[in-house]
Design an enzyme around this catalytic site. Structure first.
Site, PDB file in Angstrom:
ATOM      1  N   ILE A   1       0.716  -1.321  -0.121  1.00 37.72           N
ATOM      2  CA  ILE A   1      -0.096  -0.021  -0.059  1.00 37.72           C
ATOM      3  C   ILE A   1       0.722   1.269  -0.033  1.00 37.72           C
ATOM      4  O   ILE A   1       0.595   2.030  -0.746  1.00 37.72           O
ATOM      5  CB  ILE A   1      -1.044  -0.036   1.213  1.00 37.72           C
ATOM      6  CG1 ILE A   1      -1.846  -1.294   1.066  1.00 37.72           C
ATOM      7  CG2 ILE A   1      -1.736   1.453   1.213  1.00 37.72           C
ATOM      8  CD1 ILE A   1      -2.644  -1.365   2.347  1.00 37.72           C
TER       9      ILE A   1
ATOM     10  N   ALA B   1      -4.285   2.638   8.345  1.00 40.35           N
ATOM     11  CA  ALA B   1      -3.643   1.373   8.760  1.00 40.35           C
ATOM     12  C   ALA B   1      -4.679   0.603   9.934  1.00 40.35           C
ATOM     13  O   ALA B   1      -5.494   0.046   9.622  1.00 40.35           O
ATOM     14  CB  ALA B   1      -2.483   1.513   9.076  1.00 40.35           C
ATOM     15  N   ARG B   2      -4.305   1.106  11.141  1.00 36.18           N
ATOM     16  CA  ARG B   2      -5.098   0.739  12.360  1.00 36.18           C
ATOM     17  C   ARG B   2      -4.917   2.012  13.120  1.00 36.18           C
ATOM     18  O   ARG B   2      -3.979   2.516  13.530  1.00 36.18           O
ATOM     19  CB  ARG B   2      -4.218  -0.599  12.945  1.00 36.18           C
ATOM     20  CG  ARG B   2      -4.417  -1.820  12.137  1.00 36.18           C
ATOM     21  CD  ARG B   2      -5.917  -2.326  12.173  1.00 36.18           C
ATOM     22  NE  ARG B   2      -6.093  -3.435  11.605  1.00 36.18           N
ATOM     23  CZ  ARG B   2      -6.408  -3.717  10.374  1.00 36.18           C
ATOM     24  NH1 ARG B   2      -6.528  -2.564   9.459  1.00 36.18           N
ATOM     25  NH2 ARG B   2      -6.757  -4.982   9.870  1.00 36.18           N
TER      26      ARG B   2
ATOM     27  N   ASP C   1      -9.281   6.464   8.169  1.00 37.90           N
ATOM     28  CA  ASP C   1     -10.388   5.358   8.245  1.00 37.90           C
ATOM     29  C   ASP C   1     -10.529   4.524   9.189  1.00 37.90           C
ATOM     30  O   ASP C   1     -11.235   3.769   9.243  1.00 37.90           O
ATOM     31  CB  ASP C   1     -10.140   4.881   6.939  1.00 37.90           C
ATOM     32  CG  ASP C   1     -11.334   3.799   6.443  1.00 37.90           C
ATOM     33  OD1 ASP C   1     -12.504   4.272   6.416  1.00 37.90           O
ATOM     34  OD2 ASP C   1     -10.936   2.662   6.011  1.00 37.90           O
TER      35      ASP C   1
ATOM     36  N   GLU D   1     -13.673   1.013  17.600  1.00 40.57           N
ATOM     37  CA  GLU D   1     -14.673   1.127  16.483  1.00 40.57           C
ATOM     38  C   GLU D   1     -15.675   0.026  16.560  1.00 40.57           C
ATOM     39  O   GLU D   1     -15.671  -1.104  17.105  1.00 40.57           O
ATOM     40  CB  GLU D   1     -13.952   0.630  15.024  1.00 40.57           C
ATOM     41  CG  GLU D   1     -12.755   1.477  14.570  1.00 40.57           C
ATOM     42  CD  GLU D   1     -11.926   1.088  13.389  1.00 40.57           C
ATOM     43  OE1 GLU D   1     -12.462  -0.054  12.967  1.00 40.57           O
ATOM     44  OE2 GLU D   1     -11.006   1.690  13.015  1.00 40.57           O
TER      45      GLU D   1
ATOM     46  N   HIS E   1     -14.224   3.084   8.579  1.00 38.09           N
ATOM     47  CA  HIS E   1     -13.631   1.891   8.079  1.00 38.09           C
ATOM     48  C   HIS E   1     -14.004   1.189   7.065  1.00 38.09           C
ATOM     49  O   HIS E   1     -14.262   0.182   6.588  1.00 38.09           O
ATOM     50  CB  HIS E   1     -13.341   0.890   9.316  1.00 38.09           C
ATOM     51  CG  HIS E   1     -12.240  -0.013   9.122  1.00 38.09           C
ATOM     52  ND1 HIS E   1     -11.633  -0.406  10.356  1.00 38.09           N
ATOM     53  CD2 HIS E   1     -11.408  -0.389   8.271  1.00 38.09           C
ATOM     54  CE1 HIS E   1     -10.757  -1.237  10.023  1.00 38.09           C
ATOM     55  NE2 HIS E   1     -10.333  -1.215   8.946  1.00 38.09           N
TER      56      HIS E   1
ATOM     57  N   GLY F   1     -12.352   1.832   3.582  1.00 37.90           N
ATOM     58  CA  GLY F   1     -11.512   1.775   2.666  1.00 37.90           C
ATOM     59  C   GLY F   1     -11.456   0.545   1.733  1.00 37.90           C
ATOM     60  O   GLY F   1     -11.333   0.839   0.628  1.00 37.90           O
TER      61      GLY F   1
END
Length: 320
Positions: free
Chosen positions: A154, A228-229, A253, A258, A278, A280
């Protein structure tokens, strides 16, 4: 091949069709705690397939002694205890590189929206405030320095797209990559970048990597992007950096929790943030590809055939 496959989450329709059309495969649904406990009464479950929410830890593995495969329809494996699976000889399967294009696009979209302040510009027109255009403030990406943390599949795609915008690229990664960009220390990337984009896995080493100290090393007014996270960033420190003006804006994102625990989460409501839920990887093309790839690789392993290259992700030192 005769196998029972436990699903902890739903899959794309195309992936379900593959499973349901495969002879001698029984699909068992464990989408919530009640159905999961009922499913666990079944004998000889060979594989688990999940996406990003279904947690596969030691207690669940303990209840399925026949388990051979844990498959993640995606790339990140932080919802699976890879070390524990490796110790037990259970193959951990993911869908490598399946989401690189869509996450790279989402990253650039967030970056553009944040740099150009497009959300404010869209809202201004929708609310009938055309004449407020004189108050609009935005900037371009051209000529800015993008610092990429994590130069994997990525990160490389983000770098190539950003380069086309005329950005200068530098990066920090666990390994030096064969790319035409300077490989700097983490501190050097933070100090020299106008925009920093995160493309790292969540591990013990990367959790809260972007903390108060790291944020303090950024250029005043720098932008931070995270697809990413969420737990890679200390969210309290992030909010403080936004409030103080040290950080010019944040677009992401992902969040540490979450969905967020409260609708009035100050990070989400902050005027300098743009946050998506989230999504993406949830384009139709990528979602379908991730699910079908994972199902096909799982079935290949169960039937004794070779799966796609690099789809098995285990800790080799724990399997020997």
């Amino acid at each position: 091949m005769s196998a029972k496959i436990l699903l902890l989450e739903t899959l794309a329709e195309e992936a379900m069709e593959i499973l349901e059309s495969t002879e001698e495969v029984e699909v068992i649904m464990g989408l919530d705690e009640s159905s999961l406990q009922a499913a666990l009464k079944s004998n000889d479950i060979s594989a688990i397939i999940t996406r990003g929410k279904g947690q596969v830890r030691a207690p669940l593995m303990d209840q399925i002694p026949s388990l051979k495969i844990i498959a993640r329809a995606g790339v990140g494996l932080d919802n699976i205890d890879v070390n524990e699976a490796s110790k037990r000889g259970i193959k951990v399967v993911n869908a490598p590189n399946s989401n690189a294009n869509t996450i790279a696009e989402h990253t650039i979209s967030l970056m553009l929206n944040l740099q150009r302040n497009l959300f404010t510009a869209f809202t201004m027109v929708k609310e009938g405030r055309w004449n407020d255009r004189g108050k609009y403030v935005g900037d371009e990406l051209h000529g800015k320095t993008l610092g990429i943390l994590g130069m994997g599949n990525i990160g490389k795609k983000v770098a190539r797209i950003a380069e086309a915008f005329g950005m200068k690229i530098c990066y920090w990664s666990a390994f030096k990559e064969a790319v035409p960009y300077p490989n700097l220390s983490l501190q050097e990337v933070l100090e020299n970048s106008d925009v920093v984009s995160l493309h790292l896995p969540l591990t013990q080493d990367t959790e809260n990597l972007i903390n108060e100290n790291a944020l303090g090393q950024l250029k005043p007014g720098a932008l931070l992007i995270n697809t990413a996270r969420g737990k890679i960033i200390d969210q309290k420190a992030l909010l403080n950096a936004l409030d103080s003006g040290k950080l010019g804006g944040f677009a992401g994102d992902v969040l540490a929790v979450e969905p967020p625990e409260a609708d009035d989460d100050p990070l989400i409501k902050h005027p300098k943030t743009l946050i998506t839920a989230h999504v993406g990887s949830l384009t139709k093309t990528t979602y379908t590809q991730m699910c079908t790839m994972t199902v096909e690789n799982t079935l290949a392993i169960l039937s004794g055939r070779e799966p796609m290259e690099n789809c098995i992700f285990n800790r080799k030192e724990l399997t020997e």
